[in-house]
Design an enzyme around this catalytic site. Structure first.
Site, PDB file in Angstrom:
ATOM      1  N   HIS A   1       6.182 -48.448  85.322  1.00 47.64           N
ATOM      2  CA  HIS A   1       5.533 -47.301  86.983  1.00 47.64           C
ATOM      3  C   HIS A   1       4.555 -46.435  85.750  1.00 47.64           C
ATOM      4  O   HIS A   1       5.559 -45.007  85.940  1.00 47.64           O
ATOM      5  CB  HIS A   1       7.459 -46.533  86.711  1.00 47.64           C
TER       6      HIS A   1
ATOM      7  N   GLU B   1       1.553 -49.061  89.553  1.00 50.04           N
ATOM      8  CA  GLU B   1       2.774 -49.964  88.532  1.00 50.04           C
ATOM      9  C   GLU B   1       2.691 -51.247  88.606  1.00 50.04           C
ATOM     10  O   GLU B   1       2.591 -51.519  89.651  1.00 50.04           O
ATOM     11  CB  GLU B   1       3.921 -49.247  90.026  1.00 50.04           C
TER      12      GLU B   1
HETATM   13  O1  TA6 Z   1       8.240 -47.285  92.755  1.00 54.56           O
HETATM   14  C1  TA6 Z   1       7.993 -46.186  93.237  1.00 54.56           C
HETATM   15  C2  TA6 Z   1       9.094 -45.067  93.809  1.00 54.56           C
HETATM   16  O2  TA6 Z   1      10.802 -46.633  92.842  1.00 54.56           O
HETATM   17  C3  TA6 Z   1       9.371 -44.575  94.922  1.00 54.56           C
HETATM   18  O3  TA6 Z   1      10.274 -45.311  95.133  1.00 54.56           O
HETATM   19  C4  TA6 Z   1      10.139 -43.150  94.066  1.00 54.56           C
HETATM   20  O4  TA6 Z   1      11.382 -43.168  94.022  1.00 54.56           O
HETATM   21  C5  TA6 Z   1       9.805 -43.662  92.338  1.00 54.56           C
HETATM   22  O5  TA6 Z   1       9.870 -44.878  92.265  1.00 54.56           O
HETATM   23  C6  TA6 Z   1      10.052 -42.475  91.971  1.00 54.56           C
HETATM   24  O6  TA6 Z   1      11.894 -42.591  91.123  1.00 54.56           O
HETATM   25  P1  TA6 Z   1      12.525 -42.209  90.289  1.00 54.56           P
HETATM   26  O7  TA6 Z   1      13.871 -42.950  90.621  1.00 54.56           O
HETATM   27  O8  TA6 Z   1      12.367 -41.922  88.812  1.00 54.56           O
HETATM   28  O9  TA6 Z   1      13.395 -41.170  90.895  1.00 54.56           O
END
Ligand code: TA6
Length: 291
Positions: free
Chosen positions: A163, A265
């Site tokens: 990510h 990602e």
């Molecule tokens: O990858 C995008 C995502 O899934 C978004 O929907 C957002 O929530 C982000 O990741 C961050 O997630 P987190 O659980 O680290 O706050």
């Protein structure tokens, strides 16, 4: 706190030392070609800066290091699922303690590997045996490879993501290409949409691109550079920027810091990948700077 300035608690080699911040052990790399930091909590790369370049990876100035939640920024390892497919969100790997298994260096750069295996805690959340190895190859480029092996007697399926949060000069003046046209819009409950060749940002963006080209380019105009992201072993590229309102709601993000980050990602979304006992799969991302 500038994590790069932490005092060393253990020198493993000329280029690799261990330091600690609020109980979080960080493998710090200082090498003529590259500087980087990797937290054992989460197997999480925190910073990566090739010689002569600005920071490539974004780390929130309000990131919380409490050995509980995932650090905001860097490269969280989402595994064995992506997002809210189950709880906790984005899986448990990003909040588990990984072990340093290998480090190597020569004049060209440094390689660090960490491992995470099932334990009582992980089996309570996800009842399967596994062996994960994440390898960071650091030189002028960064390659991150997450290799997952089924060490159980039954097949299991997994998803996840590397990510990556990228450091950019201004979200209002970047463009992304190579992500393809077809995406699921997570801001519209996963609605299937068609986009254009070039992605620019003017609002919250949370998309699962399902037909990306092998390399996605982030043209960071104000930094006069392009970040090339080449993913492998994935079936989707998620692109995320929370924009202002969501940033304000997140305690570990400064209100305007969405302006200097974008996530691209390497993702295993849908379908997830099934591994038979003894089988392995590698999810990877390679990050290179172009001028
Ligand atoms: O990858 C995008 C995502 O899934 C978004 O929907 C957002 O929530 C982000 O990741 C961050 O997630 P987190 O659980 O680290 O706050």
């Amino acid at each position: 706190m500038d994590l790069r300035q932490l005092s060393t608690i253990n020198a493993l080699s000329d280029a690799v030392t261990v330091c600690e911040y609020q109980g979080v052990k960080i493998i710090r790399i200082i090498h003529p070609m590259v500087e980087a930091g990797i937290s054992l909590h989460g197997g999480h790369l925190l910073w990566f800066k090739p010689e002569g370049e600005k920071e490539v990876i974004w780390l929130s100035e309000n990131a919380e290091f409490d050995l509980k939640k995932a650090v905001r920024g860097g490269i969280p390892v989402c595994w064995p699922w992506f997002g809210k497919a189950a709880a906790p969100s984005h899986g448990f790997a990003r909040t588990s303690e990984w072990s340093l298994s290998q480090h190597r260096e020569n004049e060209n750069g440094v390689i660090v590997s960490l491992t995470l295996e099932d334990n009582q805690q992980t089996r309570e959340i996800w009842p399967h045996k596994f062996h994960n190895q994440i390898t960071f190859e650091m030189n002028a480029e960064l390659k991150v490879s997450l290799s997952s092996t089924n060490t159980d007697t039954q097949p299991w399926s997994f998803g996840g993501a590397l990510h990556t949060y990228f450091n950019i000069a201004d979200i209002n003046n970047i463009s992304i290409t190579g992500m393809g046209h077809t995406y699921l819009d997570s801001t519209q409950a996963g609605k299937a949409c068609q986009g254009s060749d070039v992605l620019t940002f003017s609002a919250e963006t949370d998309r699962v691109y399902t037909q990306s080209q092998p390399t996605i380019l982030i043209a960071d105009k104000n930094n006069q550079r392009t970040i090339a992201v080449t993913n492998d072993g994935d079936n989707a590229a998620v692109i995320w920027n929370p924009w202002q309102q969501l940033s304000i709601s997140m305690a570990d993000m400064a209100n305007n810091s969405f302006e200097t980050m974008v996530c691209v990602e390497s993702t295993i979304h849908t379908p997830t990948i099934e591994l038979q006992p003894g089988q392995s799969h590698t999810l990877a991302t390679r990050i290179a700077i172009q001028h």
